[in-house]
Scaffold this motif. Structure first.
Motif, PDB file in Angstrom:
ATOM      1  N   GLY A  10      35.841   1.249 -58.196  1.00 15.53           N
ATOM      2  CA  GLY A  10      37.162   1.615 -58.689  1.00 15.53           C
ATOM      3  C   GLY A  10      37.995   2.101 -57.525  1.00 15.53           C
ATOM      4  O   GLY A  10      37.651   1.941 -56.363  1.00 15.53           O
ATOM      5  N   ASP A  11      39.108   2.693 -57.851  1.00 12.77           N
ATOM      6  CA  ASP A  11      40.002   3.199 -56.809  1.00 12.77           C
ATOM      7  C   ASP A  11      39.367   4.353 -56.039  1.00 12.77           C
ATOM      8  O   ASP A  11      39.497   4.458 -54.832  1.00 12.77           O
ATOM      9  CB  ASP A  11      41.325   3.643 -57.396  1.00 12.77           C
ATOM     10  N   ARG A  12      38.701   5.246 -56.763  1.00  8.94           N
ATOM     11  CA  ARG A  12      38.105   6.425 -56.135  1.00  8.94           C
ATOM     12  C   ARG A  12      36.662   6.589 -56.599  1.00  8.94           C
ATOM     13  O   ARG A  12      36.279   6.159 -57.673  1.00  8.94           O
ATOM     14  CB  ARG A  12      38.865   7.672 -56.528  1.00  8.94           C
TER      15      ARG A  12
END
Length: 147
Positions: A144-146
């Motif tokens: 995911g993004d983070r």
């Protein structure tokens, strides 16, 4: 003058607690002698299965209810008073009458679909086959993004 060394100080609360405990033991017949309102049991590990043997004299299969959830076996029963004996007729009353429940945590997982129970000669025998060990399962981690 020599002082007498007391091993402990007198504690009125400890004396009170001891007296209350003695009184409560007398109110509950049989407790002072180690009797319990539920029957004793033995649990055996026989390799491929666990076996539970419960002392159940005077109980029929209709008086017993068994259930299993995960590793917890619950046994419920009721020992009924004889209908033809009045309470005031008792001169000695040592056997427990009434409903009881007993839960037992098993040491390992069992195959709940294969559990069997038999009530014969005053003994309830419960056979609990052990479940097959589960192999570890890999869990994928999604990106995911983070993190």
């Amino acid at each position: 003058m020599a002082e007498f060394p007391w091993p402990m100080r007198w504690d009125p609360f400890r004396e009170f607690q001891r007296d209350v405990h003695r009184i409560l033991e007398t109110l509950s017949p049989g407790r002072a002698f180690g009797m319990r309102p539920y029957p004793p049991l033995n649990l055996f590990d026989l390799g491929s299965e666990f076996r539970v043997v419960v002392q159940a004299p005077g109980l029929s299969a209709a008086d017993l209810d068994l259930s299993i959830t995960h590793e917890t076996l619950t046994i419920r029963g009721e020992r009924k008073r004889p209908q033809d004996v009045a309470d005031e007729s008792y001169r000695r009353h040592e056997r427990f009458f009434g409903a009881w429940t007993r839960s037992l945590t098993l040491p390992d997982r069992v195959d709940a679909d294969q559990v069997t129970a038999e009530c014969l000669n005053g003994l309830l025998t419960i056979r609990l086959p052990k479940a097959e060990p589960q192999a570890p399962r890999q869990i994928p981690v999604l990106t995911g993004d983070r993190c």
